[in-house]
Write a protein that holds these residues in place. Structure first.
Motif, PDB file in Angstrom:
ATOM      1  N   UNK A 132       0.767  -1.369   0.050  1.00  0.00           N
ATOM      2  CA  UNK A 132      -0.157  -0.101  -0.016  1.00  0.00           C
ATOM      3  C   UNK A 132       0.940   1.236  -0.070  1.00  0.00           C
ATOM      4  N   UNK A 133       0.154   2.304  -0.573  1.00  0.00           N
ATOM      5  CA  UNK A 133       1.058   3.585  -0.623  1.00  0.00           C
ATOM      6  C   UNK A 133       0.922   4.337   0.856  1.00  0.00           C
ATOM      7  N   UNK A 134       1.587   5.641   0.796  1.00  0.00           N
ATOM      8  CA  UNK A 134       1.821   6.017   2.114  1.00  0.00           C
ATOM      9  C   UNK A 134       0.269   6.684   2.598  1.00  0.00           C
ATOM     10  N   UNK A 135      -0.575   7.024   1.559  1.00  0.00           N
ATOM     11  CA  UNK A 135      -1.759   7.791   1.665  1.00  0.00           C
ATOM     12  C   UNK A 135      -2.807   6.648   2.265  1.00  0.00           C
ATOM     13  N   UNK A 136      -2.826   5.333   2.218  1.00  0.00           N
ATOM     14  CA  UNK A 136      -3.434   4.324   2.560  1.00  0.00           C
ATOM     15  C   UNK A 136      -3.001   4.230   4.187  1.00  0.00           C
ATOM     16  N   UNK A 137      -1.949   4.455   4.546  1.00  0.00           N
ATOM     17  CA  UNK A 137      -1.422   4.198   5.859  1.00  0.00           C
ATOM     18  C   UNK A 137      -2.119   5.439   6.935  1.00  0.00           C
ATOM     19  N   UNK A 138      -2.681   6.356   6.187  1.00  0.00           N
ATOM     20  CA  UNK A 138      -3.312   7.249   7.128  1.00  0.00           C
ATOM     21  C   UNK A 138      -4.792   7.441   6.983  1.00  0.00           C
ATOM     22  N   UNK A 139      -5.521   6.365   6.388  1.00  0.00           N
ATOM     23  CA  UNK A 139      -6.614   6.096   6.266  1.00  0.00           C
ATOM     24  C   UNK A 139      -7.201   5.600   7.870  1.00  0.00           C
ATOM     25  N   UNK A 140      -8.237   6.128   8.623  1.00  0.00           N
ATOM     26  CA  UNK A 140      -8.551   5.678   9.697  1.00  0.00           C
ATOM     27  C   UNK A 140      -9.452   4.227   9.570  1.00  0.00           C
ATOM     28  N   UNK A 141      -9.124   3.473  10.639  1.00  0.00           N
ATOM     29  CA  UNK A 141      -9.884   2.056  10.672  1.00  0.00           C
ATOM     30  C   UNK A 141     -10.573   2.012  11.983  1.00  0.00           C
ATOM     31  N   UNK A 142     -11.670   2.772  12.193  1.00  0.00           N
ATOM     32  CA  UNK A 142     -12.447   2.874  13.516  1.00  0.00           C
ATOM     33  C   UNK A 142     -12.954   1.677  14.007  1.00  0.00           C
ATOM     34  N   UNK A 143     -12.931   1.343  15.332  1.00  0.00           N
ATOM     35  CA  UNK A 143     -13.464   0.076  15.946  1.00  0.00           C
ATOM     36  C   UNK A 143     -14.946   0.462  16.213  1.00  0.00           C
ATOM     37  N   UNK A 144     -15.848  -0.431  15.990  1.00  0.00           N
ATOM     38  CA  UNK A 144     -17.179  -0.226  16.362  1.00  0.00           C
ATOM     39  C   UNK A 144     -17.569  -1.040  17.363  1.00  0.00           C
ATOM     40  N   UNK A 145     -17.857  -0.820  18.462  1.00  0.00           N
ATOM     41  CA  UNK A 145     -18.439  -1.391  19.790  1.00  0.00           C
ATOM     42  C   UNK A 145     -19.652  -2.223  19.605  1.00  0.00           C
ATOM     43  N   UNK A 146     -19.938  -3.279  19.880  1.00  0.00           N
ATOM     44  CA  UNK A 146     -21.198  -3.834  20.151  1.00  0.00           C
ATOM     45  C   UNK A 146     -21.915  -3.513  21.546  1.00  0.00           C
ATOM     46  N   UNK A 147     -23.271  -2.898  21.546  1.00  0.00           N
ATOM     47  CA  UNK A 147     -23.520  -2.565  22.774  1.00  0.00           C
ATOM     48  C   UNK A 147     -24.079  -3.552  23.581  1.00  0.00           C
ATOM     49  N   UNK A 148     -23.779  -3.343  24.781  1.00  0.00           N
ATOM     50  CA  UNK A 148     -24.408  -4.464  25.980  1.00  0.00           C
ATOM     51  C   UNK A 148     -26.083  -4.378  25.784  1.00  0.00           C
ATOM     52  N   UNK A 149     -26.399  -5.782  25.687  1.00  0.00           N
ATOM     53  CA  UNK A 149     -27.879  -5.591  25.390  1.00  0.00           C
ATOM     54  C   UNK A 149     -28.407  -5.866  24.114  1.00  0.00           C
ATOM     55  N   UNK A 150     -27.595  -5.833  23.062  1.00  0.00           N
ATOM     56  CA  UNK A 150     -27.722  -5.957  21.776  1.00  0.00           C
ATOM     57  C   UNK A 150     -28.249  -7.214  21.337  1.00  0.00           C
ATOM     58  N   UNK A 151     -29.008  -7.369  20.326  1.00  0.00           N
ATOM     59  CA  UNK A 151     -29.450  -8.770  19.902  1.00  0.00           C
ATOM     60  C   UNK A 151     -28.506  -9.316  18.997  1.00  0.00           C
ATOM     61  N   UNK A 152     -28.285 -10.530  19.033  1.00  0.00           N
ATOM     62  CA  UNK A 152     -27.185 -11.229  18.242  1.00  0.00           C
ATOM     63  C   UNK A 152     -27.907 -12.406  17.592  1.00  0.00           C
ATOM     64  N   UNK A 153     -27.624 -12.790  16.386  1.00  0.00           N
ATOM     65  CA  UNK A 153     -27.781 -13.907  15.559  1.00  0.00           C
ATOM     66  C   UNK A 153     -26.971 -15.063  15.867  1.00  0.00           C
ATOM     67  N   UNK A 154     -27.346 -16.441  15.756  1.00  0.00           N
ATOM     68  CA  UNK A 154     -26.482 -17.604  15.972  1.00  0.00           C
ATOM     69  C   UNK A 154     -25.471 -17.661  14.833  1.00  0.00           C
ATOM     70  N   UNK A 155     -24.138 -17.519  15.161  1.00  0.00           N
ATOM     71  CA  UNK A 155     -23.010 -17.346  14.280  1.00  0.00           C
ATOM     72  C   UNK A 155     -22.608 -16.140  13.809  1.00  0.00           C
ATOM     73  N   UNK A 156     -23.204 -14.908  14.366  1.00  0.00           N
ATOM     74  CA  UNK A 156     -22.745 -13.478  14.335  1.00  0.00           C
ATOM     75  C   UNK A 156     -21.698 -13.175  15.040  1.00  0.00           C
TER      76      UNK A 156
END
Length: 311
Positions: A132-156
């Motif tokens: 990858x190029x230098x520009x790619x190295x500055x793109x953010x990769x943000x973590x998305x938290x899963x909320x406590x109490x959220x609904x989950x599907x089997x295998x998710x």
């Protein structure tokens, strides 16, 4: 018999000549007054002295972190809960990190648990990122938290485990300065967690020139839990010290395509080319051309070469 009055042309021309003469004398006086003070300033410039100076060279390298991780899947459908919190939290093998549909989800190995994903988990490989190029190295990769109490599907996906212990790695592009090139030859960088941190050593795995930049791949000397919140990271590299003679920025002048300053030698001012770098607080650190203790003209824009009167 009435005689017609005619104004004397001689008197009118005399008045014009008179006032022109007054204006010329005033202009000449003003020019002389200005010339006197200009000459006085040239003969009596503000003088300062070069003092010892040190600049700490720090290179802030923007890049990406790499680590081994494994996704956790929901064994059943239902409402999620995280008894140890959403993390990142250090967990032992067998620790219950989530509950869903009345079933427990346990850590299959010790490491950091995070109840969140950023979508890069299956694609974050060194072999792909190295291209990858230098520009790619500055793109953010943000973590998305899963909320406590959220609904989950089997295998998710309900989170991930970053196994411990393991080497945390860093990929980035940097500009070389200070003694960074020497550190690359020795295969070790001096690094800090921040500017106030003590120096640690990071092993250099691979480096490659890429135009004006150098691509680096290093092993980090630390791996605190909070680093898993983002794959983006800025690595602080200690690139040594630059020593020289410190002068005011106002003493530096561009003249005939050369950067320099006016050096005082006896009763004369001489323009002297210098090398160095601009630093904080409107100062210039001279690394070549001037020595500590040399007298220089403080404001180069109002000076010129020639004789001066110091007292």
């Amino acid at each position: 018999m009435v005689r017609r009055y005619k104004p004397e042309e001689k008197k009118r021309s005399f008045r014009i000549t008179y006032w022109l003469g007054v204006a010329a004398i005033a202009a000449l006086w003003a020019w002389g007054f200005k010339s006197y003070f200009n000459r006085y300033e040239y003969l009596h410039p503000g003088i300062t002295w070069a003092v010892p100076g040190i600049e700490i060279n720090v290179i802030n390298v923007k890049g990406l972190l790499l680590w081994k991780e494994a996704l956790l899947k929901a064994p059943a459908s239902g409402q999620l809960s995280f008894p140890l919190g959403k993390g990142p939290v250090r967990v032992a093998r067998g620790a219950v990190v989530a509950r869903v549909g009345g079933r427990e989800v346990k850590a299959f190995q010790q490491g950091y648990f995070v109840a969140g994903v950023d979508g890069q988990e299956s694609r974050w490989r060194y072999s792909e990122l190295w291209q990858e190029s230098a520009e790619f190295f500055q793109k953010p990769a943000k973590l998305r938290f899963i909320a406590d109490g959220a609904s989950a599907s089997r295998g998710g996906t309900i989170g991930k485990i970053i196994e411990q212990p393991q080497d945390l790695r860093f990929l980035g592009y940097m500009k070389l300065k200070g003694d960074a090139e020497e550190q690359i030859r020795r295969k070790k960088f001096r690094v800090r967690m921040d500017v106030d941190d003590t120096v640690s050593r990071a092993d250099i795995r691979v480096t490659q020139k890429s135009g004006e930049l150098t691509k680096i791949y290093v092993t980090m000397p630390w791996f605190p839990p909070d680093l898993v919140l983002s794959r983006n990271y800025t690595l602080t590299i200690d690139a040594g010290l630059t020593k020289g003679a410190l002068v005011p920025e106002s003493a530096i002048l561009e003249k005939n395509g050369s950067r320099g300053l006016y050096l005082v030698r006896g009763a004369r001012v001489i323009f002297t080319p210098v090398e160095g770098i601009m630093i904080e607080n409107n100062k210039f650190l001279v690394t070549n051309g001037v020595s500590v203790g040399d007298a220089i003209v403080e404001n180069a824009a109002e000076a010129r070469e020639g004789r001066i009167q110091l007292w």
